[in-house]
Design a protein around this motif. Structure first.
Motif, PDB file in Angstrom:
ATOM      1  N   SER B 396       0.833  -1.193   0.000  1.00 40.03           N
ATOM      2  CA  SER B 396       0.000   0.000   0.000  1.00 40.03           C
ATOM      3  C   SER B 396       0.875   1.254   0.000  1.00 40.03           C
ATOM      4  O   SER B 396       0.617   2.203  -0.727  1.00 40.03           O
ATOM      5  CB  SER B 396      -0.882  -0.034   1.247  1.00 40.03           C
ATOM      6  OG  SER B 396      -1.765   1.023   1.245  1.00 40.03           O
ATOM      7  N   ILE B 397       1.899   1.251   0.830  1.00 42.72           N
ATOM      8  CA  ILE B 397       2.875   2.359   0.804  1.00 42.72           C
ATOM      9  C   ILE B 397       4.030   1.904  -0.070  1.00 42.72           C
ATOM     10  O   ILE B 397       4.645   0.874   0.207  1.00 42.72           O
ATOM     11  CB  ILE B 397       3.387   2.680   2.225  1.00 42.72           C
ATOM     12  CG1 ILE B 397       2.249   3.251   3.065  1.00 42.72           C
ATOM     13  CG2 ILE B 397       4.547   3.669   2.167  1.00 42.72           C
ATOM     14  CD1 ILE B 397       2.620   3.529   4.506  1.00 42.72           C
ATOM     15  N   ARG B 471       1.246  -5.306   3.120  1.00 44.90           N
ATOM     16  CA  ARG B 471       2.076  -4.669   4.141  1.00 44.90           C
ATOM     17  C   ARG B 471       3.283  -3.993   3.510  1.00 44.90           C
ATOM     18  O   ARG B 471       3.718  -4.342   2.420  1.00 44.90           O
ATOM     19  CB  ARG B 471       2.615  -5.725   5.109  1.00 44.90           C
ATOM     20  CG  ARG B 471       1.590  -6.377   5.963  1.00 44.90           C
ATOM     21  CD  ARG B 471       2.324  -7.355   6.839  1.00 44.90           C
ATOM     22  NE  ARG B 471       1.411  -8.235   7.538  1.00 44.90           N
ATOM     23  CZ  ARG B 471       1.815  -9.054   8.506  1.00 44.90           C
ATOM     24  NH1 ARG B 471       3.079  -9.098   8.856  1.00 44.90           N
ATOM     25  NH2 ARG B 471       0.953  -9.844   9.094  1.00 44.90           N
ATOM     26  N   ILE B 472       3.867  -3.121   4.274  1.00 40.53           N
ATOM     27  CA  ILE B 472       5.037  -2.363   3.818  1.00 40.53           C
ATOM     28  C   ILE B 472       6.223  -3.302   3.516  1.00 40.53           C
ATOM     29  O   ILE B 472       7.081  -2.990   2.695  1.00 40.53           O
ATOM     30  CB  ILE B 472       5.400  -1.299   4.889  1.00 40.53           C
ATOM     31  CG1 ILE B 472       6.231  -0.186   4.267  1.00 40.53           C
ATOM     32  CG2 ILE B 472       6.087  -1.898   6.094  1.00 40.53           C
ATOM     33  CD1 ILE B 472       6.317   1.064   5.134  1.00 40.53           C
ATOM     34  N   GLU B 538      -2.485   8.868  -1.711  1.00 41.29           N
ATOM     35  CA  GLU B 538      -3.536   8.640  -0.726  1.00 41.29           C
ATOM     36  C   GLU B 538      -2.982   8.669   0.700  1.00 41.29           C
ATOM     37  O   GLU B 538      -3.593   9.223   1.618  1.00 41.29           O
ATOM     38  CB  GLU B 538      -4.234   7.295  -0.975  1.00 41.29           C
ATOM     39  CG  GLU B 538      -5.485   7.154  -0.146  1.00 41.29           C
ATOM     40  CD  GLU B 538      -6.095   5.759  -0.198  1.00 41.29           C
ATOM     41  OE1 GLU B 538      -7.041   5.528   0.552  1.00 41.29           O
ATOM     42  OE2 GLU B 538      -5.616   4.911  -0.981  1.00 41.29           O
ATOM     43  N   HIS B 539      -1.791   8.113   0.878  1.00 43.32           N
ATOM     44  CA  HIS B 539      -1.196   8.078   2.215  1.00 43.32           C
ATOM     45  C   HIS B 539      -0.744   9.465   2.655  1.00 43.32           C
ATOM     46  O   HIS B 539      -0.877   9.821   3.830  1.00 43.32           O
ATOM     47  CB  HIS B 539      -0.025   7.106   2.248  1.00 43.32           C
ATOM     48  CG  HIS B 539      -0.468   5.722   1.989  1.00 43.32           C
ATOM     49  ND1 HIS B 539      -1.171   4.999   2.915  1.00 43.32           N
ATOM     50  CD2 HIS B 539      -0.374   4.962   0.884  1.00 43.32           C
ATOM     51  CE1 HIS B 539      -1.486   3.822   2.396  1.00 43.32           C
ATOM     52  NE2 HIS B 539      -1.015   3.787   1.170  1.00 43.32           N
TER      53      HIS B 539
END
Lengths: 456, 599
Positions: B396-397, B471-472, B538-539
């Motif tokens: 996601s990131i 996850r990162i 988005e983050h």
């Protein structure tokens, strides 16, 4: 209204509060409702609340079990971001954002109640996703059936990790979860025996966490006969939970805790007061919503036994101020401050949760409360209605410092402010140098530092 | 918020300065002689009028200003009462002067503007030479009239006391004053300094700052095409602050020594620093220089500059998705060996412990003497945006890949050591990760031209579906690559492979001036930086909402404005180099001329 702490008539107490005259239903009472059933109300909510009856107010909140799609969408987006970091330390900021923007305040308030009741700390669980999932379980069942909630939480990975029950083998049953479900979650102390705990623990054997999910390992389950509360059978874990939920003491225990949370910190834990609601709770099949509807629209809830009889928790203290004036701020800083005040969301101090009441206040936390508010109010990020406090006051027809102080006091305080204190407050604000905005913020800071504001 | 606003302000100033490329003219006179000889900091802009005109007429600046105005914090302050009052006052001033403020400012500073700080008197002086005496008097008289008129209307005492000093008119206020003489205007905070500067001005004296040896030497090296020039007398600064801690030679931080040890050493001895801001082809160039004799570098700092200052960085690696490369010369083995001379007791103890532990990992070979000495001092740190396969979990990131690139002096021996330790490290990571519920890494080996690639892949969890919010951890696929003499340790297999195939060796590219030796070179590509920001939009919006208390719309506006501002720039280059006589730091910023920030 009746008086005297020990002579409260239960029939009167739990009857619905029906104001006889329009002037008996005031903004002070509506503000009281929102302070207890949410995190304070802004001026529009107060005006709108006055148009409804006490029962309507409670019913509306109880039936409001779905967050608005707009808030849900923003909250989900923030959650994705917070969870992507895999760091549970960012979760409190996510939740406080939701508390500030929620369209279902009672749902959030009850989620917070259950978070303290089924206390699980991220300090030990560590996994942000598991803590978040548990929070969603609490929200899903917050106003629903208590039995369903206990069943869900008993197989929740975060809870089992927190209670060292992620692996429970038949040769050595882990008694932690069995003990806590009886002592802290459902029955309360004195309503079970040590033998009941040992036998119940056998029911939970084979319960494990695998890849962050609940897993039943039948090879580790004790299929032999158990005797719990004089019932005999080869009970499974789920059946064990049901046996606990069937105990009559459970309803009294939960009603007592809810009364303490919603009505008064002290002085109302009398069996004769608890009994009628406990019966209703049992009869309803442990439906929390129905129980709360009675409690939150009752004569007792709107009586002097309840008004100003609770000490604001740190979350109520800070979120309450922001919500009252549609405030926003740096939520990471806000949560650092809440931590110093003793209430870090997702990080309860132990399995008993936050004790609350007088424990919230001591000389150190009282000073920390004032400091937190001062530091928040001087920050540029702290805005009201999306702008300055002076603009916000103006849009509500408040144009002078004197008017503003009166307005703040009216909206924020649960108990009246004595005239000398009020005059002193106005005097101190008027003597402040600086802009109108600065004086308003200073005034607000002084009000929330008053002992009166610490009461809800 | 303040930091962000400052950043955007500086970006605006950079763009304004860039516009000078169109207008730059030869520098005018030298005002330094009118400043006290004890002046420690002196800066001058010879042609400020060009700066103002350039800023007014450059379309990119107006676009930049438009973008800045959309940023919530700036928008809010512009809607505030203070800004409105300022705008009103500005209009009143313009009406009184009969011209717009930029024109008035240009007239006031027509022949140059200089500023100096004198630590002896704590005085600050600002000297400007106007277009002519008439223009100067018109402006100053109008301003004084306005200010005094305002004070009178409020029932206040006059702000200025007007006196004559020799042929100058002096206006004294409570904490500052200004004086006009001919077409000069002097503004200062100390009357003693003001008086001595006025004397020097009227007498056209030459005994001020320009008569000092350091300043003379510094100004001799001045080039003619600078927009602005800066001088700092470091000898005087040292004399004013003889704090032994600052100038003692023992550092407590090996990381700091690695990054800045050489600079520290140079600043310990150098007499002064000069700075020049110039326009270059499509951007701006800032050059800071200090006198420096590379042949006399102390032996303990050979790790930084190389023997007799000959250590040179290789030319920066450029790979697909390139974001940043820092190429440097640092002899780690030398630094470890010279730890006793460079660091304090605690740092030495820590290094000794690390040396023992690392020596154990490398089969008992002494880490500093035998392992690090096998690595070439030419190193590069490369950062590149990574791509993600759609059939694997996508984090996601999204982080970029990071790689450390160096050369092995004896690859036959060292390769095995590094390969084995890399594999050990992955095994250790897997054990610790498994204990904490983290996904596992799977090792793979691959032959490449001239070497091999040892890569890892994060193993998706059982039942894990294709996921775009993983996850990162899924940003990482730690890898090590060997290609001839080259060794690449990277956080991603993609970057390790890209670097391995990008070049055969870390060649040293000659500097522009062949006498110069480049110690450190940094290359930043803004295009990929923008893409990385957009990957994580988005983050960043979420973080903005939580940190700034913004609504989603406000946060989106702020992040998107930031992207538009960054897009104004194309790339940036920074070089630390030495010549026969100087140590220079050069920073170049290239403006993106191809794209409008609105695209």
């Amino acid at each position: 209204m009746k008086s005297g702490q020990t002579n409260i008539d239960p029939d009167w107490a739990w009857s619905a509060f029906q104001p006889e005259q329009p002037e008996d239903w005031t903004q002070r009472q509506v503000a009281h409702f929102y302070r207890r059933c949410g995190f304070a109300a802004n001026p529009e909510m107060l005006q709108s609340g006055l148009q409804k009856s006490p029962l309507q107010l409670a019913s509306e909140q109880i039936s409001n079990r779905q967050e608005s799609s707009q808030v849900e969408q923003v909250s989900a987006s923030l959650a994705r971001s917070v969870l992507a970091t895999a760091d549970a330390k960012n979760l409190p900021a996510w939740w406080t954002h939701r508390l500030l923007n929620t369209s279902a305040p009672l749902l959030e308030k009850m989620t917070l109640f259950w978070h303290g009741h089924f206390a699980t700390g991220a300090e030990k669980v560590k996994d942000a996703q598991l803590m978040f999932d548990q929070n969603q379980i609490l929200r899903e069942h917050a106003l629903g059936n208590f039995g369903s909630l206990v069943h869900a939480i008993s197989q929740d990975p975060a809870m089992l990790i927190y209670l060292d029950s992620a692996s429970n083998r038949k040769v050595h049953p882990n008694e932690n979860f069995a003990r806590e479900i009886m002592e802290l979650f459902v029955l309360g102390e004195g309503n079970y025996s040590e033998k009941d705990i040992r036998e119940l623990a056998r029911c939970f054997t084979g319960w494990e966490i695998r890849r962050d999910q609940f897993y039943f390992n039948r090879f580790q389950h004790d299929f032999d006969e158990k005797i719990i509360f004089n019932d005999t059978g080869t009970f499974t874990g789920e059946q064990g939970v049901d046996l606990v939920l069937e105990q009559p003491a459970g309803a009294e225990f939960v009603v007592g805790k809810l009364m303490q949370f919603f009505i008064a910190d002290e002085g109302l834990q009398h069996p004769e007061l608890i009994q009628p609601l406990a019966s209703q709770f049992r009869d309803s099949g442990l439906e929390t919503g129905a129980l709360l509807e009675t409690m939150l629209s009752s004569n007792l809830f709107y009586s002097d036994y309840a008004m100003g009889r609770k000490i604001r928790s740190p979350v109520d203290f800070a979120i309450g101020l922001l919500n009252a004036f549609e405030g926003t701020t740096n939520l990471l800083e806000l949560n650092r401050g809440l931590d110093e005040l003793g209430q870090r969301l997702f990080y309860p101090p132990n399995v008993k949760g936050w004790e609350g009441g007088r424990n919230w206040i001591n000389s150190s936390t009282l000073l920390a409360r004032a400091n937190l508010m001062q530091s928040l109010l001087v920050r540029d990020e702290t805005r009201f209605g999306g702008g300055s406090l002076s603009q916000y006051c103006k849009t509500h027809g408040v144009t002078s410092l004197q008017e503003a102080i009166d307005w703040f006091v009216e909206i924020l305080l649960a108990v009246p402010l004595s005239e000398p204190k009020h005059s002193e407050l106005v005097q101190r604000c008027e003597h402040g140098s600086g802009s109108f905005e600065n004086n308003l913020r200073r005034g607000l800071g002084l009000i929330v530092s008053l002992p009166e504001y610490q009461l809800a | 918020m303040q930091t962000f606003a400052q950043t955007t302000f500086y970006s605006g100033m950079l763009a304004a300065l860039f516009s000078l490329g169109i207008y730059a003219e030869a520098p005018a006179g030298d005002a330094a002689r009118y400043f006290p000889a004890t002046t420690i900091i002196y800066a001058e802009i010879d042609q400020p009028v060009d700066l103002i005109k350039g800023a007014q007429q450059n379309p990119q600046i107006s676009q930049l200003l438009d973008e800045l105005k959309t940023i919530p914090a700036i928008k809010k302050s512009m809607e505030g009462k203070d800004f409105q009052k300022f705008q009103f006052a500005l209009k009143v001033v313009e009406a009184k002067l009969g011209q717009k403020w930029p024109e008035a400012l240009a007239a006031l500073t027509h022949h140059g503007i200089s500023i100096g700080v004198d630590p002896v008197s704590n005085g600050v002086g600002l000297l400007m030479q106007a277009e002519d005496a008439e223009a100067l008097n018109n402006i100053t008289n109008s301003l004084v009239e306005l200010i005094e008129g305002d004070a009178k209307s409020k029932g206040q005492e006059p702000h200025f006391e007007q006196v004559e000093y020799r042929e100058a008119k002096v206006f004294k206020a409570s904490d500052f004053g200004f004086a006009t003489w001919n077409n000069w205007i002097l503004i200062g905070n100390k009357s003693d300094v003001g008086r001595s500067m006025l004397d020097a001005l009227i007498d056209d004296s030459n005994t001020g700052l320009s008569s000092t040896e350091n300043f003379r030497n510094a100004s001799n090296a001045k080039t003619g095409d600078a927009i602005a020039w800066l001088f700092i007398d470091i000898d005087a600064a040292r004399a004013a602050n003889p704090d032994e801690n600052i100038y003692s030679n023992k550092a407590d931080d090996p990381g700091g020594e690695f990054l800045l040890g050489g600079l520290y050493s140079a600043f310990h001895e150098t007499p002064y620093l000069t700075g020049e801001l110039q326009t270059v082809d499509s951007g701006l160039k800032l050059k800071l220089s200090v006198p420096f004799d590379r042949s006399s570098i102390s032996e303990e700092r050979n790790h930084y500059f190389g023997p007799e200052g000959t250590g040179s960085a290789s030319s920066p690696i450029y790979v697909p998705g390139h974001l940043l490369t820092i190429s440097f010369y640092r002899d780690l083995s030398q630094m470890f060996q010279r730890a006793g001379d460079l660091f304090d007791e605690k740092a030495n103890d820590d290094l000794a412990k690390a040396d023992v532990g690392l020596s154990t990992l490398f089969s008992g070979r002494n880490f500093a003497d035998e392992v690090l000495s096998g690595i070439s001092p030419q190193m590069q740190f490369v950062i590149a945006r990574q791509t993600f396969a759609e059939d694997k979990p996508i984090p996601s990131i999204k982080l970029p890949g990071f790689a450390l690139v160096t050369e092995l002096k004896d690859p036959k021996v060292s390769r095995k050591e590094f390969r084995r330790n890399f594999i050990n490290a992955i095994g250790f990571f897997n054990i610790v990760g498994a204990m904490n519920g983290q996904p596992q890494l799977e090792i793979d080996f691959e032959s490449i031209e001239g070497g091999e690639l040892v890569t890892t892949n994060m193993v998706p969890e059982v039942d894990q579906k294709p996921d775009t919010e993983a996850r990162i951890n899924y940003n990482f696929s730690p890898s090590i690559a060997f290609s001839d003499n080259l060794m690449i340790i990277s956080t991603t297999s993609e970057l390790a492979e890209a670097v391995a195939s990008s070049k055969e060796s870390l060649s040293v590219e000659p500097a522009e001036d062949t006498e110069d030796i480049r110690n450190t070179a940094m290359l930043l590509s803004v295009k990929e930086l923008v893409r990385l920001v957009l990957d994580n939009r988005e983050h960043l919006i979420s973080q903005n909402m939580l940190k700034e208390g913004h609504t989603q719309e406000e946060a989106e506006t702020e992040i998107d404005s930031l992207v538009k501002i960054v897009r104004l720039f194309k790339r940036s280059k920074a070089v630390l180099s030495t010549s026969e006589t100087t140590l220079d730091f050069t920073l170049e910023v290239e403006i993106n001329a191809d794209k409008s920030p609105r695209e």
